[in-house]
Design a protein around this motif. Structure first.
Motif, short mmCIF file in Angstrom:
data_model
loop_
_atom_site.label_atom_id
_atom_site.label_comp_id
_atom_site.label_asym_id
_atom_site.label_seq_id
_atom_site.Cartn_x
_atom_site.Cartn_y
_atom_site.Cartn_z
N ASP A 1 -22.32 14.98 41.09
CA ASP A 1 -21.20 15.93 41.02
C ASP A 1 -19.88 15.21 40.75
OD1 ASP A 1 -22.86 18.12 41.43
OD2 ASP A 1 -22.63 18.02 43.61
N ALA A 2 -19.66 14.07 41.39
CA ALA A 2 -18.44 13.30 41.15
C ALA A 2 -18.41 12.78 39.71
CB ALA A 2 -18.33 12.13 42.13
N TYR A 3 -19.57 12.36 39.23
CA TYR A 3 -19.67 11.90 37.84
C TYR A 3 -19.27 13.02 36.88
CZ TYR A 3 -22.15 11.48 33.41
OH TYR A 3 -22.47 11.51 32.08
N MET B 1 -31.26 14.95 23.21
CA MET B 1 -32.72 14.93 23.06
C MET B 1 -33.39 14.07 24.14
SD MET B 1 -32.90 14.69 18.90
CE MET B 1 -34.67 14.46 18.74
N ASP B 2 -32.65 13.11 24.69
CA ASP B 2 -33.23 12.20 25.69
C ASP B 2 -32.73 12.46 27.11
OD1 ASP B 2 -35.01 9.94 26.15
OD2 ASP B 2 -33.20 8.83 26.67
N GLU B 3 -31.95 13.49 27.31
CA GLU B 3 -31.39 13.75 28.64
C GLU B 3 -32.46 14.22 29.62
OE1 GLU B 3 -28.10 16.45 28.55
OE2 GLU B 3 -26.76 14.94 27.72
N GLU B 4 -32.25 13.85 30.87
CA GLU B 4 -33.07 14.34 31.98
C GLU B 4 -32.11 14.91 33.03
OE1 GLU B 4 -35.86 11.44 33.51
OE2 GLU B 4 -36.13 10.61 31.51
N PRO B 5 -32.57 15.85 33.84
CA PRO B 5 -31.68 16.44 34.85
C PRO B 5 -31.05 15.39 35.77
CG PRO B 5 -33.76 17.65 34.72
CD PRO B 5 -33.91 16.42 33.86
N PHE B 6 -29.81 15.65 36.13
CA PHE B 6 -29.04 14.83 37.07
C PHE B 6 -28.88 13.37 36.61
CE2 PHE B 6 -31.21 18.17 39.50
CZ PHE B 6 -30.09 18.92 39.87
N GLY B 7 -28.87 13.14 35.31
CA GLY B 7 -28.63 11.81 34.78
C GLY B 7 -29.75 10.82 34.97
#
Length: 176
Positions: free
Chosen positions: A71-73, A136-142
């Motif tokens: 969340d801070a990110y 295309m390469d993202e995953e939840p919560f980084g």
């Protein structure tokens, strides 16, 4: 002929420091996707790969009480601004063409608009490719930033990508 290869970038100590922080596996995967998209949309694959590889080198690790604070990110991050600056400086230091270094830095700057009002800027195709390759390469919560890869495996993937780019650029030169 390319002045600076992906291996030149990847093996540089500055790149190693920041790629390790932001996720080597993610950076390589985004570079690979960026080359595929560049080939599809007739954009220079070398610039796309370099922007893809370096797109997250501006990341800062946001921790609260020793724990990753997503969340801070999301609320405070400006990694694209810092990353564009770092990438530009690194590319110039390595001998990249100044015009290309600027194009790559701008693609990194605009690969996310987390720090801009939504849809506030028109992006060129290279900038759109880097954003799409990242998505295309993202995953939840980084979590995509925390996938692990051995250095030797990363090096081999970068070598293969350099070879692919050379092949694409060679074919392009012959067709012109």
């Amino acid at each position: 002929m390319r002045r600076v290869s992906l291996i030149d970038i990847f093996t540089h100590p500055i790149a190693q420091k920041y790629l390790t922080r932001s996720g080597v596996s993610h950076a390589i995967t985004v570079a690979q996707y960026a080359v595929q998209l560049a080939n599809k949309y007739d954009v220079n694959p070398d610039l796309a790969a370099k922007a893809g590889l370096l797109h997250d080198i501006g990341h800062y690790e946001w921790y609260t009480n020793g724990e990753w604070d997503y969340d801070a990110y999301v609320k405070n991050d400006i990694h694209a601004i810092k990353g564009a600056e770092r990438a530009h400086k690194l590319l110039i230091r390595l001998g990249e063409d100044r015009k290309y270094a600027k194009e790559i830095a701008l693609a990194i700057l605009l690969h996310t608009d987390s720090y801009l009002p939504e849809n506030s800027m028109k992006k060129n195709t290279l900038q759109q490719i880097v954003r799409l390759a990242d998505e295309m390469d993202e995953e939840p919560f980084g979590k995509h930033h925390y996938r692990k890869i051995k250095y030797e495996d990363a090096f081999k993937q970068i070598e293969r990508l350099d070879y692919t780019i050379e092949q694409i650029m060679s074919e392009y030169r012959q067709s012109v």
